[in-house]
Design a protein around this motif. Sequence first.
Motif, PDB file in Angstrom:
ATOM      1  N   ILE A 112      -6.585   4.081   4.388  1.00 36.52           N
ATOM      2  CA  ILE A 112      -6.449   3.208   3.228  1.00 36.52           C
ATOM      3  C   ILE A 112      -7.128   3.891   2.050  1.00 36.52           C
ATOM      4  O   ILE A 112      -8.045   4.693   2.233  1.00 36.52           O
ATOM      5  CB  ILE A 112      -7.072   1.813   3.463  1.00 36.52           C
ATOM      6  N   ARG A 118       0.838  -1.189   0.000  1.00 39.16           N
ATOM      7  CA  ARG A 118       0.000   0.000   0.000  1.00 39.16           C
ATOM      8  C   ARG A 118       0.875   1.241   0.000  1.00 39.16           C
ATOM      9  O   ARG A 118       2.009   1.216   0.453  1.00 39.16           O
ATOM     10  CB  ARG A 118      -0.888   0.025   1.239  1.00 39.16           C
ATOM     11  N   GLU A 151      -9.605   0.091  -1.538  1.00 39.51           N
ATOM     12  CA  GLU A 151      -9.523  -1.003  -0.577  1.00 39.51           C
ATOM     13  C   GLU A 151     -10.631  -0.950   0.472  1.00 39.51           C
ATOM     14  O   GLU A 151     -10.668  -1.783   1.379  1.00 39.51           O
ATOM     15  CB  GLU A 151      -8.158  -0.997   0.108  1.00 39.51           C
ATOM     16  N   GLN A 168     -13.951  -1.875   1.694  1.00 39.10           N
ATOM     17  CA  GLN A 168     -15.013  -2.849   1.429  1.00 39.10           C
ATOM     18  C   GLN A 168     -16.255  -2.413   2.200  1.00 39.10           C
ATOM     19  O   GLN A 168     -16.457  -2.789   3.349  1.00 39.10           O
ATOM     20  CB  GLN A 168     -14.570  -4.247   1.859  1.00 39.10           C
TER      21      GLN A 168
END
Length: 315
Positions: free
Chosen positions: A278, A7, A282, A284
Amino acid sequence: MTIVDERLYDNIEFRLDNLDIATLSIEADSTNKDLLSNDNITFNCTSNNCVMRLTPSAVCQQDETIVTLVGTDTSGEYKTKTFTVLVNDSTSGSCTEPDVGVLKIDDGPVHNYVGANIQVPVLIRIPQGDSTIYMPITSFGFDIIYSSEELFYINSDTANANAAVQFESNGIFTVDASSSGIIQIEASTIGQGYAPTKAGDYLIYFNFQVNMSADQYDIYIRNVSGDIIDWPLDNGEFTAGYNGDINGDNMITPMDALCAFEKFMSFGGTCTSTTCNIPCSEVQCDVNADGACTPADAFCIMNKYMQDANCIDGK
């Protein structure tokens, strides 16, 4: 400094004193440019305060690099700073291996409350890094293995499965689910068959219902036969990812709801960072499983936090 799972590492703050900010120039040099190239080290300075972003170019690589920053102004004054960057440090995280299977189960996050539906797609796709020549298939067979204690098999569907067309229209394509925990697939065609591509096509979709709540549901491909007998395989791991814990701190909090709303407000999920630290890609957050991240998902997460009726628990 450690970066986990490749990341980006954003909002790294530092300060440069005794330099003319109006004529300031900052250069960076990485000793391991395959891991982190100089172009992937960027800066933004306001007055003497600067913010740096690192984006490793590694693909499932566990390594380190030494980065040296040099700040100069027109007077010739300069400042240097050197630090080490660890990517995928074994003490802090793990690396996800790239796809290797040509016949694979296309897995992902699912709801895990009792009664939730889980769709298991089977995909035929040549991985981008695979240079093997795969001939068209005219006959094949394989079994799908699942836990009948955790999952109840409902049915299968090939309506949007292009890889099945040649077999259904010019041959046979059978699905036998008479044995608990095993689904047997057999197919053959007298036509030209199906040629796998890097773009990929779905072969079949299996529909299940959750019998028992679990953190992960494993689906396996076994007993492969026919033209695909030597193909690489990828089994499926369907994890309970739509539980509302977006930032991964093992708690459902208002911060998770905020991150879901931030992704919705990014108009396509393209933001590079959220309150959860994040990127939007990414996050969710489709907890109501309607195919999109919306304010309804944020509301559902808040209801879960408040212990009210919510879509995550199927209420």
